[in-house]
Design a protein around this motif. Structure first.
Motif, PDB file in Angstrom:
ATOM      1  N   MET A 314      39.195  24.541  43.242  1.00 60.12           N
ATOM      2  CA  MET A 314      39.668  23.574  43.526  1.00 60.12           C
ATOM      3  C   MET A 314      39.060  24.087  45.222  1.00 60.12           C
ATOM      4  O   MET A 314      39.428  24.948  45.765  1.00 60.12           O
ATOM      5  CB  MET A 314      40.779  24.384  44.231  1.00 60.12           C
ATOM      6  N   ARG A 315      37.891  23.081  45.472  1.00 62.35           N
ATOM      7  CA  ARG A 315      37.215  23.464  46.580  1.00 62.35           C
ATOM      8  C   ARG A 315      37.784  21.745  48.012  1.00 62.35           C
ATOM      9  O   ARG A 315      38.049  21.683  48.617  1.00 62.35           O
ATOM     10  CB  ARG A 315      36.305  22.402  45.952  1.00 62.35           C
ATOM     11  N   VAL A 316      38.210  20.973  47.079  1.00 62.19           N
ATOM     12  CA  VAL A 316      39.076  19.997  47.845  1.00 62.19           C
ATOM     13  C   VAL A 316      40.763  19.533  47.861  1.00 62.19           C
ATOM     14  O   VAL A 316      40.411  18.744  46.887  1.00 62.19           O
ATOM     15  CB  VAL A 316      37.921  18.741  47.653  1.00 62.19           C
ATOM     16  N   PRO A 317      41.195  20.471  48.296  1.00 64.69           N
ATOM     17  CA  PRO A 317      43.126  20.464  47.590  1.00 64.69           C
ATOM     18  C   PRO A 317      43.525  19.227  48.944  1.00 64.69           C
ATOM     19  O   PRO A 317      42.939  19.538  50.242  1.00 64.69           O
ATOM     20  CB  PRO A 317      43.621  22.220  48.595  1.00 64.69           C
ATOM     21  N   ILE A 318      44.255  18.881  48.347  1.00 62.34           N
ATOM     22  CA  ILE A 318      45.281  17.818  49.301  1.00 62.34           C
ATOM     23  C   ILE A 318      46.149  18.099  49.181  1.00 62.34           C
ATOM     24  O   ILE A 318      46.597  19.281  48.881  1.00 62.34           O
ATOM     25  CB  ILE A 318      44.577  16.283  49.145  1.00 62.34           C
ATOM     26  N   LYS A 319      47.239  17.476  49.666  1.00 60.37           N
ATOM     27  CA  LYS A 319      48.379  18.154  49.694  1.00 60.37           C
ATOM     28  C   LYS A 319      49.024  17.671  48.558  1.00 60.37           C
ATOM     29  O   LYS A 319      50.511  18.510  48.862  1.00 60.37           O
ATOM     30  CB  LYS A 319      49.624  16.533  50.686  1.00 60.37           C
ATOM     31  N   ALA A 320      48.782  17.061  47.703  1.00 63.33           N
ATOM     32  CA  ALA A 320      49.600  16.942  46.727  1.00 63.33           C
ATOM     33  C   ALA A 320      49.180  17.834  45.467  1.00 63.33           C
ATOM     34  O   ALA A 320      50.684  18.459  44.101  1.00 63.33           O
ATOM     35  CB  ALA A 320      49.571  15.793  45.619  1.00 63.33           C
ATOM     36  N   ASP A 321      48.500  18.957  45.755  1.00 59.78           N
ATOM     37  CA  ASP A 321      48.152  20.729  45.338  1.00 59.78           C
ATOM     38  C   ASP A 321      49.043  21.307  45.883  1.00 59.78           C
ATOM     39  O   ASP A 321      48.819  22.538  45.522  1.00 59.78           O
ATOM     40  CB  ASP A 321      46.525  20.526  44.982  1.00 59.78           C
ATOM     41  N   HIS A 322      50.739  21.233  46.678  1.00 61.86           N
ATOM     42  CA  HIS A 322      50.944  22.277  46.676  1.00 61.86           C
ATOM     43  C   HIS A 322      51.605  23.093  46.038  1.00 61.86           C
ATOM     44  O   HIS A 322      51.132  24.532  46.361  1.00 61.86           O
ATOM     45  CB  HIS A 322      52.013  21.530  48.314  1.00 61.86           C
ATOM     46  N   PRO A 323      51.552  22.635  44.650  1.00 68.56           N
ATOM     47  CA  PRO A 323      53.026  23.556  43.907  1.00 68.56           C
ATOM     48  C   PRO A 323      51.629  24.095  43.404  1.00 68.56           C
ATOM     49  O   PRO A 323      51.513  25.440  42.537  1.00 68.56           O
ATOM     50  CB  PRO A 323      53.369  22.496  42.734  1.00 68.56           C
ATOM     51  N   ILE A 324      50.569  23.342  43.029  1.00 67.36           N
ATOM     52  CA  ILE A 324      49.110  24.879  42.630  1.00 67.36           C
ATOM     53  C   ILE A 324      48.833  25.929  43.753  1.00 67.36           C
ATOM     54  O   ILE A 324      48.661  26.847  42.725  1.00 67.36           O
ATOM     55  CB  ILE A 324      47.785  23.845  41.804  1.00 67.36           C
ATOM     56  N   ILE A 325      48.897  25.341  44.580  1.00 66.19           N
ATOM     57  CA  ILE A 325      48.422  26.417  45.873  1.00 66.19           C
ATOM     58  C   ILE A 325      49.377  27.445  45.325  1.00 66.19           C
ATOM     59  O   ILE A 325      49.142  28.628  45.279  1.00 66.19           O
ATOM     60  CB  ILE A 325      48.190  26.710  47.113  1.00 66.19           C
ATOM     61  N   GLU A 326      50.147  27.412  46.119  1.00 76.94           N
ATOM     62  CA  GLU A 326      51.595  28.151  45.815  1.00 76.94           C
ATOM     63  C   GLU A 326      51.760  28.885  44.252  1.00 76.94           C
ATOM     64  O   GLU A 326      52.308  30.327  43.944  1.00 76.94           O
ATOM     65  CB  GLU A 326      53.077  27.752  45.672  1.00 76.94           C
ATOM     66  N   PHE A 327      51.184  28.431  43.064  1.00 75.80           N
ATOM     67  CA  PHE A 327      51.487  29.054  41.622  1.00 75.80           C
ATOM     68  C   PHE A 327      49.869  30.305  41.732  1.00 75.80           C
ATOM     69  O   PHE A 327      50.518  31.311  41.094  1.00 75.80           O
ATOM     70  CB  PHE A 327      51.014  28.130  40.720  1.00 75.80           C
ATOM     71  N   ILE A 328      49.194  29.575  42.572  1.00 73.45           N
ATOM     72  CA  ILE A 328      48.198  30.713  42.787  1.00 73.45           C
ATOM     73  C   ILE A 328      48.002  31.351  43.706  1.00 73.45           C
ATOM     74  O   ILE A 328      47.708  33.063  42.803  1.00 73.45           O
ATOM     75  CB  ILE A 328      47.040  29.928  42.651  1.00 73.45           C
ATOM     76  N   ARG A 329      48.738  30.963  44.625  1.00 74.36           N
ATOM     77  CA  ARG A 329      49.036  32.561  45.601  1.00 74.36           C
ATOM     78  C   ARG A 329      49.931  33.314  45.244  1.00 74.36           C
ATOM     79  O   ARG A 329      49.527  34.510  45.124  1.00 74.36           O
ATOM     80  CB  ARG A 329      49.462  31.707  47.115  1.00 74.36           C
ATOM     81  N   HIS A 330      51.191  32.896  44.071  1.00 71.05           N
ATOM     82  CA  HIS A 330      52.552  34.025  43.400  1.00 71.05           C
ATOM     83  C   HIS A 330      50.979  34.766  42.413  1.00 71.05           C
ATOM     84  O   HIS A 330      51.499  35.922  42.103  1.00 71.05           O
ATOM     85  CB  HIS A 330      53.137  32.978  42.662  1.00 71.05           C
ATOM     86  N   THR A 331      50.384  34.199  41.562  1.00 71.14           N
ATOM     87  CA  THR A 331      48.700  34.426  40.553  1.00 71.14           C
ATOM     88  C   THR A 331      48.947  35.599  41.118  1.00 71.14           C
ATOM     89  O   THR A 331      48.803  37.306  41.325  1.00 71.14           O
ATOM     90  CB  THR A 331      48.586  33.825  39.890  1.00 71.14           C
ATOM     91  N   GLU A 332      48.438  36.105  42.306  1.00 75.46           N
ATOM     92  CA  GLU A 332      47.375  36.859  42.846  1.00 75.46           C
ATOM     93  C   GLU A 332      48.106  38.280  42.807  1.00 75.46           C
ATOM     94  O   GLU A 332      47.145  38.511  43.986  1.00 75.46           O
ATOM     95  CB  GLU A 332      46.630  36.351  44.389  1.00 75.46           C
ATOM     96  N   SER A 333      49.385  37.203  43.325  1.00 75.14           N
ATOM     97  CA  SER A 333      50.499  39.258  43.662  1.00 75.14           C
ATOM     98  C   SER A 333      50.713  39.636  42.536  1.00 75.14           C
ATOM     99  O   SER A 333      50.997  41.013  43.203  1.00 75.14           O
ATOM    100  CB  SER A 333      51.673  38.366  44.486  1.00 75.14           C
ATOM    101  N   GLN A 334      50.214  39.309  41.312  1.00 74.34           N
ATOM    102  CA  GLN A 334      50.262  40.185  40.380  1.00 74.34           C
ATOM    103  C   GLN A 334      50.042  41.415  39.879  1.00 74.34           C
ATOM    104  O   GLN A 334      49.018  41.611  40.322  1.00 74.34           O
ATOM    105  CB  GLN A 334      50.611  39.002  39.403  1.00 74.34           C
ATOM    106  N   LYS A 335      50.979  42.463  39.297  1.00 82.93           N
ATOM    107  CA  LYS A 335      50.061  43.623  38.631  1.00 82.93           C
ATOM    108  C   LYS A 335      49.356  43.241  37.395  1.00 82.93           C
ATOM    109  O   LYS A 335      49.322  42.590  36.294  1.00 82.93           O
ATOM    110  CB  LYS A 335      50.838  44.861  38.808  1.00 82.93           C
ATOM    111  N   CYS A 336      47.687  43.580  38.083  1.00 86.43           N
ATOM    112  CA  CYS A 336      47.090  42.876  36.879  1.00 86.43           C
ATOM    113  C   CYS A 336      45.959  44.703  35.918  1.00 86.43           C
ATOM    114  O   CYS A 336      45.804  45.696  36.154  1.00 86.43           O
ATOM    115  CB  CYS A 336      45.988  41.880  36.648  1.00 86.43           C
TER     116      CYS A 336
END
Length: 366
Positions: A314-336
């Motif tokens: 995702m190199r060109v995020p737009i406003k409509a991508d807000h839910p996707i960005i939040e999901f990515i951020r939540h994924t980044e917080s997970q223990k892996c």
């Protein structure tokens, strides 16, 4: 995270998020049956004891390395086909049939065992150190398994990561191009994000049913609360729990995924509804899960061609991508955990087993 391109967990082929991960369709494991599987790059066997309870063990016998899938179930234990050694569901050697060495069961190193749960028509294994059944993906609206009717759909394979596959359901922007029929209702959806727990993120629509199209005007009376019901709970960045439909009848879809070592995703879809009494109730429940199946199949067909060739970035995020960005951020917080998953072996008794006391025969003892 500096941006949505530089991620450590999301779309990383070398890790898996800790949690309950689907392993097998429950109907594929009959009582007394043994099945070998590749689970996150680790060879395991699943077997169902005579009580009906499922168990998971490492695939190879510690004696000489025979694969347990060739073995047989004995009560709640599993016998190796090579020498008939018996292991319990927690991996301990409990019997060596050869009478000369029967006492050595205590020094045989245990086989690693894994937490297993049967839930919503699937068998799940906990990837990690310790999980509880309350951490299994579930629907807040649905009762326990004994009161739910389900239909398990076909398996799916996608050559991209589970986190990428899961984006389709929260990408309202793509409905217009990939799912034009659904876009009549999905157009203008406003997915609000809330974190329910460190493992679960919810994305739920907050906008009303659109009335700028005949379909929306036709269905609007079915949504008395005004809001178009479309809610997604994402568990461990790998399992989606979806609720949608009019106020009087919600449809429930479960789509769990697991990564494989090729960088792809092995998935399955499950369609659920509360169980109803009597034959007519059963018939109604089956009809509902089949309608849900047809709905899921419609979306799956449209998305399949996208995920067969996508190389997500995702190199060109737009406003409509807000839910996707939040999901990515939540994924980044997970223990892996690292892939392939290699849980530490239980070494109890290994030292004693390295030099077993063997009986020998000499001329004097004859």
């Amino acid at each position: 995270m500096a941006n949505v391109v530089e991620t450590q967990v999301f779309n990383n082929k070398e890790v898996v998020v800790e949690g309950w991960i689907w392993a097998l369709i429950a109907s594929e494991l009959k009582t007394g049956q043994v099945v070998g599987i590749d689970f996150l790059g680790k060879p395991l066997v699943l077997y169902r004891g005579r009580s009906g309870r499922p168990y998971a063990l490492d695939a190879y016998c510690p004696h000489m390395g025979a694969h347990f899938k060739e073995g047989r179930v004995d009560g709640e234990g599993l016998r190796c086909a090579f020498h008939d050694w018996k292991f319990s569901g927690d991996g301990k050697c409990v019997e060596i049939p050869c009478s000369k060495f029967a006492a050595q069961t205590k020094v045989v190193p245990p086989v690693s065992s894994y937490q297993v749960a049967e839930h919503y028509g699937l068998i799940w294994i906990y990837a990690g150190e310790q999980g509880t059944e309350k951490d299994l993906p579930r629907f807040a609206e649905l009762p326990n398994d004994s009161q739910v009717e389900w239909l398990v759909g076909p398996r799916t394979f996608r050559p991209c990561r589970p986190e990428v596959v899961m984006l389709n359901a929260i990408d309202a922007h793509h409905f217009n191009s990939v799912h034009p029929t659904a876009s009549k209702l999905a157009g203008g959806m406003d997915l609000r994000v809330s974190v329910l727990s460190p493992k679960v993120i919810r994305l739920a629509n907050a906008s009303p049913v659109p009335k700028n199209h005949w379909l929306g005007r036709l269905l609007a009376p079915l949504y008395r609360k005004g809001t178009l019901t479309y809610s997604l709970d994402y568990w461990n960045a790998s399992t989606g729990v979806v609720t949608l439909g009019p106020d009087f009848l919600h449809f429930h879809l479960l789509f769990p995924h697991r990564p494989n070592l090729q960088g792809g995703t092995d998935g399955v879809m499950v369609f659920l509804t509360p169980r109803r009494k009597g034959f007519l109730g059963w018939l109604k429940a089956r009809l509902i899960v089949w309608i849900t199946y047809l709905t899921g199949a419609y979306f799956e067909r449209g998305d399949r061609r996208i995920f067969e060739s996508i190389q997500f970035s995702m190199r060109v995020p737009i406003k409509a991508d807000h839910p996707i960005i939040e999901f990515i951020r939540h994924t980044e917080s997970q223990k892996c955990l690292a892939l392939p998953w290699r849980r530490p072996q239980n070494r109890q008794g290994a030292a004693a087993f390295q030099e077993p006391r063997l009986e020998t025969t000499t001329e004097e003892s004859r």
